[in-house]
Enzyme design. Structure first.
Site, PDB file in Angstrom:
ATOM      1  N   GLY A 151       0.014  -0.566   2.924  1.00 41.17           N
ATOM      2  CA  GLY A 151       1.392  -0.159   2.675  1.00 41.17           C
ATOM      3  C   GLY A 151       1.925  -0.694   1.354  1.00 41.17           C
ATOM      4  O   GLY A 151       1.219  -1.348   0.582  1.00 41.17           O
ATOM      5  N   ASN A 193      -0.521 -10.558  -3.020  1.00 43.81           N
ATOM      6  CA  ASN A 193       0.360  -9.980  -4.029  1.00 43.81           C
ATOM      7  C   ASN A 193       1.679 -10.725  -3.987  1.00 43.81           C
ATOM      8  O   ASN A 193       2.098 -11.193  -2.925  1.00 43.81           O
ATOM      9  CB  ASN A 193       0.603  -8.501  -3.714  1.00 43.81           C
ATOM     10  CG  ASN A 193       1.361  -7.765  -4.816  1.00 43.81           C
ATOM     11  OD1 ASN A 193       1.510  -8.251  -5.935  1.00 43.81           O
ATOM     12  ND2 ASN A 193       1.850  -6.575  -4.486  1.00 43.81           N
ATOM     13  N   HIS A 221       5.746 -10.307  -4.698  1.00 43.68           N
ATOM     14  CA  HIS A 221       6.778  -9.276  -4.838  1.00 43.68           C
ATOM     15  C   HIS A 221       8.127  -9.967  -5.059  1.00 43.68           C
ATOM     16  O   HIS A 221       8.463 -10.889  -4.309  1.00 43.68           O
ATOM     17  CB  HIS A 221       6.811  -8.410  -3.568  1.00 43.68           C
ATOM     18  CG  HIS A 221       7.894  -7.390  -3.602  1.00 43.68           C
ATOM     19  ND1 HIS A 221       7.956  -6.401  -4.560  1.00 43.68           N
ATOM     20  CD2 HIS A 221       8.989  -7.202  -2.814  1.00 43.68           C
ATOM     21  CE1 HIS A 221       9.029  -5.655  -4.355  1.00 43.68           C
ATOM     22  NE2 HIS A 221       9.670  -6.125  -3.300  1.00 43.68           N
ATOM     23  N   ASP A 241      -2.015  -5.064   2.358  1.00 41.74           N
ATOM     24  CA  ASP A 241      -2.566  -4.056   3.262  1.00 41.74           C
ATOM     25  C   ASP A 241      -2.325  -2.681   2.627  1.00 41.74           C
ATOM     26  O   ASP A 241      -1.962  -2.603   1.444  1.00 41.74           O
ATOM     27  CB  ASP A 241      -1.987  -4.193   4.678  1.00 41.74           C
ATOM     28  CG  ASP A 241      -0.494  -3.903   4.731  1.00 41.74           C
ATOM     29  OD1 ASP A 241       0.076  -3.432   3.711  1.00 41.74           O
ATOM     30  OD2 ASP A 241       0.114  -4.138   5.791  1.00 41.74           O
ATOM     31  N   ASP A 251       4.099  -3.315  -0.113  1.00 41.24           N
ATOM     32  CA  ASP A 251       4.735  -4.616   0.140  1.00 41.24           C
ATOM     33  C   ASP A 251       4.967  -4.866   1.629  1.00 41.24           C
ATOM     34  O   ASP A 251       6.001  -5.421   2.024  1.00 41.24           O
ATOM     35  CB  ASP A 251       6.066  -4.724  -0.654  1.00 41.24           C
ATOM     36  CG  ASP A 251       5.854  -4.523  -2.146  1.00 41.24           C
ATOM     37  OD1 ASP A 251       4.805  -4.968  -2.663  1.00 41.24           O
ATOM     38  OD2 ASP A 251       6.724  -3.907  -2.798  1.00 41.24           O
TER      39      ASP A 251
HETATM   40  C1  GRF Z   1       6.959 -10.585 -11.126  1.00 35.03           C
HETATM   41  O1  GRF Z   1       8.288 -10.802 -10.728  1.00 35.03           O
HETATM   42  C2  GRF Z   1       6.197  -9.797 -10.092  1.00 35.03           C
HETATM   43  O2  GRF Z   1       6.523 -10.133  -8.782  1.00 35.03           O
HETATM   44  C3  GRF Z   1       6.669  -8.408 -10.416  1.00 35.03           C
HETATM   45  O3  GRF Z   1       6.664  -8.353 -11.816  1.00 35.03           O
HETATM   46  C4  GRF Z   1       6.871  -9.658 -12.323  1.00 35.03           C
HETATM   47  C5  GRF Z   1       5.706  -9.989 -13.218  1.00 35.03           C
HETATM   48  O4  GRF Z   1       6.021 -11.023 -14.078  1.00 35.03           O
HETATM   49  N1  GRF Z   1       5.881  -7.407  -9.762  1.00 35.03           N
HETATM   50  P1  GRF Z   1       4.926 -11.691 -15.016  1.00 35.03           P
HETATM   51  O5  GRF Z   1       4.119 -10.573 -15.648  1.00 35.03           O
HETATM   52  O6  GRF Z   1       4.068 -12.584 -14.159  1.00 35.03           O
HETATM   53  O7  GRF Z   1       5.707 -12.454 -16.028  1.00 35.03           O
END
Ligand code: GRF
Length: 215
Positions: free
Chosen positions: A157, A121, A123, A155, A159
């Site tokens: 949790g 993922n 973040h 996992d 993030d």
């Molecule tokens: C990204 O910054 C991602 O980490 C967050 O939302 C944003 C999604 O952007 N959770 P996109 O849809 O890839 O333009």
């Protein structure tokens, strides 16, 4: 967390099969779709899934002729049923790696068990700081001078999983949440492309939370 199975590219030379899950505009997805056009990238986006209809992320997949699917929480009687259905839909594409790229739902126990150690993922903050849905806003409100993005192995949790990579961006004095998030996303897309490619080409292992490339 146990060591994940190697992604096959590192063993057979075939591109790793990647399923990407999105909830919104899909610019991170687009970066992966663009990178994967090159066979040397080592990963192929075999499907894109979403938790809602009508989003630009799904349109981007359509334009690249990548199959899509939707599993919307409101169509299921429970979160558990949704989690299982989502896992089934992803599993149908036999992924080596699942990438959550702006997927705004927490995947559940069924999903994690099915794809243990093979879900990453991204973040938009430097973990473990500012977890959750408002990473850029929380960083701005706290007054940090740098923030960034983190790619991690998912996992149970929020993030909290083992970190694959991080990228740092400055916070400017006149930033609002939108300007800061856009600056983070530029760095985030590069981090995602670079590291998903490495995961696919080199494989990876996790020992004591440390993610290392190579088998
Ligand atoms: C990204 O910054 C991602 O980490 C967050 O939302 C944003 C999604 O952007 N959770 P996109 O849809 O890839 O333009």
């Amino acid at each position: 967390m146990s060591t994940p199975p190697p992604v096959p590219d590192a063993v057979t030379g075939a591109p790793a099969r990647v399923v990407v899950l999105v909830s919104g505009s899909g610019t991170n997805l687009q970066a992966l779709l663009d990178a994967a056009v090159d066979p040397a990238y080592g990963a192929r986006i075999v499907a894109v899934g979403a938790d809602r209809e009508g989003i630009e992320g799904l349109a981007r997949a359509d334009r690249s002729n990548v199959p899509t699917f939707v599993a919307s929480l409101k169509d299921f009687s429970s979160r558990e049923a949704w989690d299982k259905a989502l896992a089934d839909k992803v599993d149908a594409f036999e992924p080596d790696l699942v990438v959550l790229a702006g997927f705004m739902k927490l995947v559940g126990p069924h999903f994690l068990e099915r794809f243990e150690g093979r879900v990453v993922n991204t973040h938009p903050a430097l973990c473990p700081s500012f977890p959750g849905v408002n990473g850029p806003g929380d960083a701005l409100a706290y007054g940090v001078k740098v923030t960034g993005a983190t790619l991690f192995v998912v996992d149970a949790g929020v993030d909290t999983g083992p970190i694959v990579a991080q990228t740092v961006v400055p916070v400017e004095d006149d930033d609002d949440v939108s300007a800061l998030h856009e600056r983070i996303k530029v760095a985030e897309r590069q981090m995602l492309v670079d590291n998903v490619g490495r995961l696919a080409r080199e494989g990876f292992r996790i020992t004591d939370r440390k993610v290392r490339f190579g088998l």
